[in-house]
Structure formats: structure tokens, C-alpha cells
Motif scaffolding. Structure first.
Motif, PDB file in Angstrom:
ATOM      1  N   VAL A   3     -10.695   7.908  11.938  1.00 12.76           N
ATOM      2  CA  VAL A   3      -9.495   8.737  11.987  1.00 12.76           C
ATOM      3  C   VAL A   3      -8.637   8.392  10.781  1.00 12.76           C
ATOM      4  CG1 VAL A   3      -7.431   9.355  13.290  1.00 12.76           C
ATOM      5  CG2 VAL A   3      -9.579   8.878  14.496  1.00 12.76           C
ATOM      6  N   LEU A   4      -8.256   9.416  10.025  1.00 12.86           N
ATOM      7  CA  LEU A   4      -7.482   9.229   8.804  1.00 12.86           C
ATOM      8  C   LEU A   4      -6.059   9.712   8.997  1.00 12.86           C
ATOM      9  CD1 LEU A   4     -10.117  10.598   6.242  1.00 12.86           C
ATOM     10  CD2 LEU A   4      -9.773   8.234   6.973  1.00 12.86           C
ATOM     11  N   THR A   5      -5.092   8.931   8.539  1.00  9.54           N
ATOM     12  CA  THR A   5      -3.683   9.297   8.666  1.00  9.54           C
ATOM     13  C   THR A   5      -3.001   9.132   7.321  1.00  9.54           C
ATOM     14  OG1 THR A   5      -3.672   8.521  10.954  1.00  9.54           O
ATOM     15  CG2 THR A   5      -1.545   8.850   9.895  1.00  9.54           C
ATOM     16  N   GLU A   6      -2.433  10.239   6.809  1.00  6.89           N
ATOM     17  CA  GLU A   6      -1.748  10.205   5.520  1.00  6.89           C
ATOM     18  C   GLU A   6      -0.265   9.928   5.701  1.00  6.89           C
ATOM     19  OE1 GLU A   6      -4.517  13.991   4.991  1.00  6.89           O
ATOM     20  OE2 GLU A   6      -3.088  13.281   6.498  1.00  6.89           O
ATOM     21  N   SER A   7       0.326   9.393   4.640  1.00 10.49           N
ATOM     22  CA  SER A   7       1.772   9.238   4.578  1.00 10.49           C
ATOM     23  C   SER A   7       2.191   9.229   3.119  1.00 10.49           C
ATOM     24  CB  SER A   7       2.227   7.944   5.278  1.00 10.49           C
ATOM     25  OG  SER A   7       1.639   6.819   4.661  1.00 10.49           O
ATOM     26  N   GLY A   8       3.493   9.408   2.894  1.00 10.75           N
ATOM     27  CA  GLY A   8       4.020   9.288   1.542  1.00 10.75           C
ATOM     28  C   GLY A   8       4.338  10.589   0.844  1.00 10.75           C
ATOM     29  N   GLY A   9       4.143  11.717   1.511  1.00 14.24           N
ATOM     30  CA  GLY A   9       4.490  12.988   0.882  1.00 14.24           C
ATOM     31  C   GLY A   9       5.985  13.203   0.840  1.00 14.24           C
ATOM     32  N   GLY A  10       6.386  14.331   0.267  1.00 15.35           N
ATOM     33  CA  GLY A  10       7.806  14.651   0.211  1.00 15.35           C
ATOM     34  C   GLY A  10       8.120  15.563  -0.936  1.00 15.35           C
ATOM     35  N   ALA A  11       9.408  15.649  -1.257  1.00 16.46           N
ATOM     36  CA  ALA A  11       9.881  16.501  -2.335  1.00 16.46           C
ATOM     37  C   ALA A  11      10.452  15.636  -3.445  1.00 16.46           C
ATOM     38  CB  ALA A  11      10.947  17.465  -1.820  1.00 16.46           C
ATOM     39  N   VAL A  12      10.023  15.893  -4.667  1.00 15.46           N
ATOM     40  CA  VAL A  12      10.526  15.161  -5.821  1.00 15.46           C
ATOM     41  C   VAL A  12      10.738  16.139  -6.965  1.00 15.46           C
ATOM     42  CG1 VAL A  12       9.415  12.985  -5.212  1.00 15.46           C
ATOM     43  CG2 VAL A  12       8.218  14.617  -6.675  1.00 15.46           C
ATOM     44  N   GLN A  13      11.513  15.713  -7.931  1.00 19.08           N
ATOM     45  CA  GLN A  13      11.721  16.537  -9.117  1.00 19.08           C
ATOM     46  C   GLN A  13      10.548  16.401 -10.073  1.00 19.08           C
ATOM     47  OE1 GLN A  13      15.566  15.341 -10.684  1.00 19.08           O
ATOM     48  NE2 GLN A  13      16.521  17.111  -9.692  1.00 19.08           N
ATOM     49  N   ALA A  14      10.368  17.402 -10.885  1.00 18.43           N
ATOM     50  CA  ALA A  14       9.315  17.365 -11.898  1.00 18.43           C
ATOM     51  C   ALA A  14       9.478  16.118 -12.762  1.00 18.43           C
ATOM     52  CB  ALA A  14       9.363  18.618 -12.759  1.00 18.43           C
ATOM     53  N   GLY A  15       8.339  15.512 -13.062  1.00 19.90           N
ATOM     54  CA  GLY A  15       8.345  14.271 -13.823  1.00 19.90           C
ATOM     55  C   GLY A  15       8.369  13.030 -12.961  1.00 19.90           C
ATOM     56  N   GLY A  16       8.625  13.205 -11.681  1.00 19.73           N
ATOM     57  CA  GLY A  16       8.694  12.071 -10.772  1.00 19.73           C
ATOM     58  C   GLY A  16       7.326  11.630 -10.275  1.00 19.73           C
ATOM     59  N   SER A  17       7.345  10.646  -9.367  1.00 21.90           N
ATOM     60  CA  SER A  17       6.109  10.053  -8.853  1.00 21.90           C
ATOM     61  C   SER A  17       6.181   9.905  -7.341  1.00 21.90           C
ATOM     62  CB  SER A  17       5.882   8.671  -9.471  1.00 21.90           C
ATOM     63  OG  SER A  17       5.749   8.751 -10.864  1.00 21.90           O
ATOM     64  N   LEU A  18       5.009   9.859  -6.730  1.00 19.05           N
ATOM     65  CA  LEU A  18       4.861   9.558  -5.313  1.00 19.05           C
ATOM     66  C   LEU A  18       3.634   8.691  -5.141  1.00 19.05           C
ATOM     67  CD1 LEU A  18       5.390  13.074  -3.653  1.00 19.05           C
ATOM     68  CD2 LEU A  18       6.917  11.107  -3.406  1.00 19.05           C
ATOM     69  N   ARG A  19       3.594   7.932  -4.046  1.00 15.70           N
ATOM     70  CA  ARG A  19       2.368   7.241  -3.676  1.00 15.70           C
ATOM     71  C   ARG A  19       1.941   7.751  -2.307  1.00 15.70           C
ATOM     72  NH1 ARG A  19       1.122   0.838  -2.758  1.00 15.70           N
ATOM     73  NH2 ARG A  19       2.312   1.231  -0.853  1.00 15.70           N
ATOM     74  N   LEU A  20       0.824   8.448  -2.292  1.00 13.50           N
ATOM     75  CA  LEU A  20       0.268   8.944  -1.040  1.00 13.50           C
ATOM     76  C   LEU A  20      -0.665   7.887  -0.475  1.00 13.50           C
ATOM     77  CD1 LEU A  20      -0.646  12.593  -2.136  1.00 13.50           C
ATOM     78  CD2 LEU A  20       1.565  11.639  -1.480  1.00 13.50           C
ATOM     79  N   SER A  21      -0.577   7.629   0.821  1.00 12.76           N
ATOM     80  CA  SER A  21      -1.406   6.621   1.471  1.00 12.76           C
ATOM     81  C   SER A  21      -2.290   7.268   2.519  1.00 12.76           C
ATOM     82  CB  SER A  21      -0.527   5.568   2.149  1.00 12.76           C
ATOM     83  OG  SER A  21       0.305   4.928   1.221  1.00 12.76           O
ATOM     84  N   CYS A  22      -3.445   6.663   2.733  1.00 11.47           N
ATOM     85  CA  CYS A  22      -4.368   7.147   3.758  1.00 11.47           C
ATOM     86  C   CYS A  22      -4.927   5.939   4.494  1.00 11.47           C
ATOM     87  CB  CYS A  22      -5.481   7.969   3.125  1.00 11.47           C
ATOM     88  SG  CYS A  22      -6.718   8.540   4.308  1.00 11.47           S
ATOM     89  N   ALA A  23      -4.539   5.774   5.735  1.00 14.23           N
ATOM     90  CA  ALA A  23      -5.008   4.670   6.556  1.00 14.23           C
ATOM     91  C   ALA A  23      -6.162   5.137   7.434  1.00 14.23           C
ATOM     92  CB  ALA A  23      -3.870   4.144   7.422  1.00 14.23           C
ATOM     93  N   ALA A  24      -7.179   4.296   7.543  1.00  8.57           N
ATOM     94  CA  ALA A  24      -8.373   4.629   8.324  1.00  8.57           C
ATOM     95  C   ALA A  24      -8.444   3.753   9.571  1.00  8.57           C
ATOM     96  CB  ALA A  24      -9.633   4.440   7.484  1.00  8.57           C
ATOM     97  N   VAL A  25      -8.647   4.397  10.704  1.00  8.04           N
ATOM     98  CA  VAL A  25      -8.853   3.685  11.955  1.00  8.04           C
ATOM     99  C   VAL A  25     -10.264   3.992  12.435  1.00  8.04           C
ATOM    100  CG1 VAL A  25      -8.147   3.446  14.352  1.00  8.04           C
ATOM    101  CG2 VAL A  25      -6.429   3.753  12.570  1.00  8.04           C
ATOM    102  N   GLU A  26     -11.038   2.943  12.650  1.00  8.79           N
ATOM    103  CA  GLU A  26     -12.429   3.113  13.078  1.00  8.79           C
ATOM    104  C   GLU A  26     -12.475   3.030  14.596  1.00  8.79           C
ATOM    105  OE1 GLU A  26     -14.194  -0.128  11.013  1.00  8.79           O
ATOM    106  OE2 GLU A  26     -13.630   0.640   9.060  1.00  8.79           O
ATOM    107  N   ASN A  27     -12.740   4.167  15.216  1.00 10.87           N
ATOM    108  CA  ASN A  27     -12.827   4.175  16.675  1.00 10.87           C
ATOM    109  C   ASN A  27     -14.084   3.457  17.150  1.00 10.87           C
ATOM    110  OD1 ASN A  27     -10.480   5.599  16.842  1.00 10.87           O
ATOM    111  ND2 ASN A  27     -11.431   7.564  17.193  1.00 10.87           N
ATOM    112  N   ASP A  28     -14.044   2.945  18.353  1.00 11.63           N
ATOM    113  CA  ASP A  28     -15.199   2.264  18.919  1.00 11.63           C
ATOM    114  C   ASP A  28     -16.417   3.177  18.887  1.00 11.63           C
ATOM    115  OD1 ASP A  28     -13.334   0.522  21.523  1.00 11.63           O
ATOM    116  OD2 ASP A  28     -13.700   0.069  19.418  1.00 11.63           O
ATOM    117  N   GLY A  29     -17.535   2.601  18.498  1.00 11.05           N
ATOM    118  CA  GLY A  29     -18.763   3.374  18.469  1.00 11.05           C
ATOM    119  C   GLY A  29     -18.998   4.082  17.154  1.00 11.05           C
TER     120      GLY A  29
END
Length: 131
Positions: A3-29
Motif C-alpha cells: 500500500v502506497l501513501t503519498e504526501s508533500g503536495g501543495g501549491a507553490v509559486q513558479a521557481g519553487g520546490s516541493l518534496r513529494l514522499s511515498c511511504a510503502a506498507v507491506e501487508n501480511d502475505g
């Protein structure tokens, strides 16, 4: 199952930066641990096809980028923490999309660029760039 869950999006001005993250959870099995998967990102406008923009191989030693983001976006991963990141720099208004984290059971991070190649998807997050 991963299961993948993203975070870190949003609104920024041109020229700016963001860090998008993706956390992985491994379900049983689950058959593939996160460290065995190529991880990547797609982005999409409403009504359009999803486009591949970046990926990183399971070891983290090889990366690939779509031409319009190469040199501005950097993908990296931390297998111990089961998370990977997309650092997005020098953002432009045309980078405004919904961004999706993906994972696939491949060794190559550049060969597989179709959305149908990836079995695991995050829920998507919005990135909006204002001029």
C-alpha cells in the motif's frame, strides 16, 4: 500487497520546490517487499493519460527521468524506512498535475513507462504551480 501513501503536495509559486514522499506498507502475505520493487511517479491532468516521469530501481543505484523534468526532479529512496522521495525543483506552471506514486516488480527503472506496467498505486496528490 503493498500500500502506497503519498504526501508533500501543495501549491507553490513558479521557481519553487516541493518534496513529494511515498511511504510503502507491506501487508501480511505480500509477495514482494518494498526493497524488491522499482518505485516511481506518474502525473496526470483530468481527462488525459497518466504520464511516467521518474523511477528508481530496487537498489536505488539507477534512476530514470522523462525529458521535461530531467535536471529539475530528483528521485531517491530509503529502503530501511520503506519510503521514497521525489524532490521537485524549479517548478513551472506546466508542472501542475495530480502526481501518483507507483511500484512495480522490475529491476529496470527505465524500461517500463506505461501506467499498465505498474500494479501498485498511491491515491494521488495535487501539485499546483502559480505564476
Amino acid at each position: 500487497q503493498v500500500v502506497l501513501t503519498e504526501s508533500g503536495g501543495g501549491a507553490v509559486q513558479a521557481g519553487g520546490s516541493l518534496r513529494l514522499s511515498c511511504a510503502a506498507v507491506e501487508n501480511d502475505g505480500g509477495y514482494y517487499p518494498m526493497r524488491a520493487l522499482t518505485m516511481g511517479w506518474f502525473r496526470q491532468h483530468p481527462g488525459s493519460e497518466r504520464e511516467w516521469i521518474a523511477a528508481i530501481n530496487p537498489s536505488g543505484k539507477s534512476t530514470g527521468y522523462e525529458g521535461s523534468v530531467e535536471g529539475r526532479f530528483i528521485i531517491h529512496r530509503n529502503n530501511d524506512d520503506k519510503i521514497h522521495y521525489l524532490q521537485v525543483n524549479n517548478l513551472k506552471p506546466e508542472d501542475t498535475f495530480t502526481y501518483y506514486c507507483v511500484a512495480g516488480a522490475y529491476f529496470s527503472c527505465t524500461r517500463y513507462r506505461a501506467s499498465s506496467d505498474y500494479g501498485y498505486w498511491g491515491q494521488g496528490l495535487q501539485v499546483a504551480i502559480t505564476s
